[in-house]
Motif scaffolding. Structure first.
Motif, PDB file in Angstrom:
ATOM      1  N   ARG A   1       0.941  -0.920  -0.125  1.00 39.87           N
ATOM      2  CA  ARG A   1      -0.181  -0.028   0.005  1.00 39.87           C
ATOM      3  C   ARG A   1       0.956   1.429  -0.480  1.00 39.87           C
ATOM      4  NH1 ARG A   1      -4.062  -2.187  -1.858  1.00 39.87           N
ATOM      5  NH2 ARG A   1      -5.573  -3.841  -0.943  1.00 39.87           N
ATOM      6  N   LYS A   2       2.144   1.097   0.455  1.00 44.80           N
ATOM      7  CA  LYS A   2       3.460   2.422   0.854  1.00 44.80           C
ATOM      8  C   LYS A   2       3.417   2.723  -0.361  1.00 44.80           C
ATOM      9  CE  LYS A   2       6.910   2.505   3.585  1.00 44.80           C
ATOM     10  NZ  LYS A   2       7.786   2.456   4.358  1.00 44.80           N
ATOM     11  N   THR A   3       3.841   1.429  -1.238  1.00 43.08           N
ATOM     12  CA  THR A   3       4.659   2.049  -2.734  1.00 43.08           C
ATOM     13  C   THR A   3       3.451   2.374  -3.804  1.00 43.08           C
ATOM     14  OG1 THR A   3       4.902  -0.160  -2.720  1.00 43.08           O
ATOM     15  CG2 THR A   3       6.815   0.314  -1.292  1.00 43.08           C
ATOM     16  N   ASN A   4       2.571   1.060  -3.522  1.00 44.13           N
ATOM     17  CA  ASN A   4       1.175   1.854  -4.575  1.00 44.13           C
ATOM     18  C   ASN A   4       1.869   0.623  -5.820  1.00 44.13           C
ATOM     19  OD1 ASN A   4      -0.875   2.702  -5.674  1.00 44.13           O
ATOM     20  ND2 ASN A   4       0.106   4.532  -6.202  1.00 44.13           N
ATOM     21  N   MET A   5       2.453  -0.470  -5.547  1.00 36.80           N
ATOM     22  CA  MET A   5       2.535  -1.280  -7.098  1.00 36.80           C
ATOM     23  C   MET A   5       1.473  -1.874  -7.047  1.00 36.80           C
ATOM     24  SD  MET A   5       4.990  -3.982  -4.614  1.00 36.80           S
ATOM     25  CE  MET A   5       6.173  -2.817  -4.392  1.00 36.80           C
TER      26      MET A   5
END
Ligand code: ADP
Length: 227
Positions: A194-198
């Motif tokens: 979720r943090k990296t949006n991958m």
């Protein structure tokens, strides 16, 4: 063609059979993963989940159909381009950790970065950051044999994310862990995703974990059915 530049990977009518006259494992499977989306691939053992992940990860070739990574048709890529895409755009996590036993946790996470050409100092910093994020700050120098199953799997996740991929392919990433540890490792994995949006495509037969993803597909008789 993929619908938008937010599409990280797109499979269009992908079919696969391993033998010329054999049965189709995948039949006209279509799926696209937008940036930041977490996709679960459900289906019983032998339904074709790993086959689909191998094809999506450019480790195997479809019998027919088209695959785009971002806007690039994979069939038009040279072998070198495919290798480069695998190294810098795609991360893999398997049920088994596949860590190198003679290297410490931090070295295992540095390795893919060094192979890609990163400077040692940068690779070390990135590995430390990832391992800290995965609650392994006290285990940076530990060898795989000194780690629990959950810890080894966390290192494997850090290694998969080391080169900052746009796509993570996970094949039963918590399948070897007891339910309690699986839930904790999954929670950490989800937080980082979720943090990296991958984008993530995760094969699983755990419906409880799949419930926490954004999009669910079931593979049934080679067809991909959106749930
Ligand atoms: P899952 O990951 O859902 O357990 P797989 O993709 O591993 O399913 O397997 C789907 C089907 O394809 C199975 O019938 C399996 O035996 C077959 N299969 C997988 N890999 C190969 C291979 N390399 N050669 C021949 N058949 C294979």
């Amino acid at each position: 063609m993929p619908e938008s530049n937010q599409t990280v990977i797109s499979l269009e009518n992908v079919s696969k059979r391993y033998d010329k006259n054999g049965a189709f494992v995948l039949k006209d499977a279509s799926l696209s993963a937008e940036k930041g989306k977490f996709i679960a691939l459900l289906g019983p053992s032998g339904s074709g989940k790993s086959t689909l992940l191998h094809i999506a990860g450019l480790l195997d070739k479809q019998t027919s159909g088209t695959i785009y990574i971002q806007d690039k048709n994979v069939s038009r890529m040279s072998d070198n381009e495919k290798t480069a895409a695998r190294l810098s755009k795609i991360g893999f996590v398997y049920q088994y950790h596949h860590l190198l036993q003679e290297f410490s946790a931090i070295e295992n996470v540095m390795l893919p970065q060094l192979i890609k050409g990163a400077a040692k100092k940068d690779a070390r910093e990135r590995a430390e950051e990832l391992l800290r994020d995965l609650n392994l700050r006290d285990k940076l120098k530990a060898f795989p044999s000194e780690l629990s199953g959950g810890q080894k799997q966390r290192v494997a996740i850090a290694r998969a994310l080391a080169n900052n991929p746009i796509l993570l392919l996970a094949d039963e990433p918590t399948g070897n862990l007891d339910p309690e540890t699986a839930a904790l490792v999954f929670e950490d994995l989800t937080r980082i995703i979720r943090k990296t949006n991958m984008s993530v495509i995760m094969a699983t037969h755990n419906y409880e974990l799949a419930a926490k993803t954004d999009i669910k597909f079931l593979i049934s008789e080679g067809k991909l059915l959106k749930q």
